[in-house]
Design a protein around this motif. Structure first.
Motif, PDB file in Angstrom:
ATOM      1  N   VAL A 154      51.027  53.327  79.613  1.00 55.72           N
ATOM      2  CA  VAL A 154      52.272  52.810  79.033  1.00 55.72           C
ATOM      3  C   VAL A 154      52.050  52.419  77.572  1.00 55.72           C
ATOM      4  O   VAL A 154      52.882  52.709  76.704  1.00 55.72           O
ATOM      5  CB  VAL A 154      52.827  51.627  79.861  1.00 55.72           C
ATOM      6  N   VAL A 161      60.496  49.660  85.660  1.00 59.02           N
ATOM      7  CA  VAL A 161      60.869  49.840  84.255  1.00 59.02           C
ATOM      8  C   VAL A 161      62.317  49.360  84.160  1.00 59.02           C
ATOM      9  O   VAL A 161      63.226  49.988  84.697  1.00 59.02           O
ATOM     10  CB  VAL A 161      60.733  51.312  83.805  1.00 59.02           C
ATOM     11  N   ARG A 219      51.909  60.070  81.813  1.00 59.86           N
ATOM     12  CA  ARG A 219      52.400  59.859  80.439  1.00 59.86           C
ATOM     13  C   ARG A 219      53.825  60.376  80.306  1.00 59.86           C
ATOM     14  O   ARG A 219      54.689  59.719  79.721  1.00 59.86           O
ATOM     15  CB  ARG A 219      51.500  60.572  79.431  1.00 59.86           C
ATOM     16  N   PHE A 256      56.341  57.972  82.187  1.00 59.26           N
ATOM     17  CA  PHE A 256      56.665  56.734  81.466  1.00 59.26           C
ATOM     18  C   PHE A 256      57.370  57.017  80.151  1.00 59.26           C
ATOM     19  O   PHE A 256      58.248  56.253  79.743  1.00 59.26           O
ATOM     20  CB  PHE A 256      55.414  55.876  81.272  1.00 59.26           C
ATOM     21  N   PRO A 308      47.716  52.427  84.688  1.00 58.95           N
ATOM     22  CA  PRO A 308      49.073  52.637  84.163  1.00 58.95           C
ATOM     23  C   PRO A 308      49.391  51.787  82.938  1.00 58.95           C
ATOM     24  O   PRO A 308      50.144  52.214  82.065  1.00 58.95           O
ATOM     25  CB  PRO A 308      49.986  52.270  85.335  1.00 58.95           C
ATOM     26  N   ILE A 351      58.200  46.491  81.474  1.00 58.25           N
ATOM     27  CA  ILE A 351      57.465  47.283  82.451  1.00 58.25           C
ATOM     28  C   ILE A 351      56.494  46.338  83.147  1.00 58.25           C
ATOM     29  O   ILE A 351      55.713  45.645  82.493  1.00 58.25           O
ATOM     30  CB  ILE A 351      56.699  48.455  81.795  1.00 58.25           C
ATOM     31  N   ILE A 357      60.885  55.162  79.523  1.00 57.05           N
ATOM     32  CA  ILE A 357      60.992  54.200  78.428  1.00 57.05           C
ATOM     33  C   ILE A 357      61.925  54.730  77.342  1.00 57.05           C
ATOM     34  O   ILE A 357      62.758  53.986  76.811  1.00 57.05           O
ATOM     35  CB  ILE A 357      59.592  53.850  77.877  1.00 57.05           C
ATOM     36  N   CYS A 386      60.858  63.240  86.312  1.00 54.26           N
ATOM     37  CA  CYS A 386      60.292  61.994  86.845  1.00 54.26           C
ATOM     38  C   CYS A 386      60.179  62.047  88.369  1.00 54.26           C
ATOM     39  O   CYS A 386      59.147  61.674  88.940  1.00 54.26           O
ATOM     40  CB  CYS A 386      61.138  60.796  86.423  1.00 54.26           C
TER      41      CYS A 386
END
Length: 192
Positions: free
Chosen positions: A36, A122, A70, A73, A32, A94, A77, A160
Motif C-alpha cells: 500500500v 479500504v 499492487r 490496491f 500488504p 486502509i 485507492i 479487483c
C-alpha cells in the motif's frame, strides 16, 4: 483524439484483465502495508492534485502475488480518491485485522474453509453509491457514473474481484450515497 485515448486505455485494461485471468501467480509472503505504501508513492501525483489524505494502519502478512496486490490496491485507492465529493478533501483509510471464520462468514453470508482470515478495509469519504449496485460494480464494463463526470473504462473493479479470486479471497462493497464507501477484502490467514 479523446476517443483514441479512451480506446487505448480500454485495450490496456482488457489486456491487464486477461493477464490476471491467466492464473500464473507467483505467491510469496507479502506485507500488504508495504505494498500500500508503494502504491501511495506511485499515485503521488493524483494524491497531490486532489489534495487527498491517505492513512495506512499496519496489516498482517498474507500469501499472494505482489504484482497483483499492487494492482488491487492501486485500483481501490485511486477510485477512492477519484470518486470524491466536490469541495471536500478526499480521505482514504486502509486498515487490517485478523478475523475468525465465524465472524467472516457472518459478514459475507456464506461458508468458508479457513479458520481465520486477514480482513482489509479500504474506506473513503467520497460520493458513495446505492448499495443495490454493490455486486454490479464488480462486473466488467459496469459504470455507475457517466464518462463526462469521471474517467475510466469500467474494468478496474472487475480486475479487483479477479485478483481476489486468484488469492482464494473475496471482496465486497458497502456504501451510502453522499457518505462514502468501503471495500472489504478477506484473504486466507495461511502461514508460510
Amino acid at each position: 483524439q479523446q476517443a483514441s485515448t479512451r480506446m487505448q486505455k480500454l485495450i490496456e485494461d482488457l489486456l491487464s484483465f486477461s493477464r490476471i485471468s491467466s492464473g500464473q501467480e507467483q505467491f510469496t509472503r507479502v506485507n500488504p502495508t508495504g505494498v500500500v505504501n508503494e502504491v501511495v508513492d506511485d499515485i503521488e501525483g493524483q494524491i497531490l492534485r486532489e489534495k487527498a489524505k491517505v492513512g495506512i494502519k499496519p496489516i498482517a502478512e498474507i500469501n499472494g502475488d505482489r504484482g497483483q496486490l499492487r494492482r488491487l490496491f492501486q485500483n481501490l485507492i485511486s477510485n477512492a480518491i477519484k470518486f470524491h465529493k466536490q469541495g471536500v478533501t478526499p480521505v482514504v483509510e486502509i486498515s487490517g485485522s485478523i478475523v475468525s471464520r465465524a465472524d467472516t462468514e457472518k459478514e459475507f453470508g456464506f461458508s468458508l474453509p479457513e479458520s481465520s482470515y486477514v480482513r482489509i478495509v479500504v474506506k473513503d469519504n467520497g460520493i458513495g453509491f446505492d448499495e443495490k449496485y454493490a455486486e454490479k460494480i464488480f462486473n466488467i464494463f459496469q459504470r455507475l457514473q457517466g464518462r463526462a463526470e469521471f474517467e475510466g473504462t469500467g474494468i478496474g473493479l472487475a480486475i479487483c474481484r479477479k485478483i481476489m479470486t486468484n488469492h482464494s479471497g473475496y471482496i465486497r462493497a458497502e456504501s451510502v450515497i453522499g457518505q462514502g464507501s468501503q471495500f472489504i477484502l478477506i484473504f486466507p490467514n495461511v502461514k508460510g
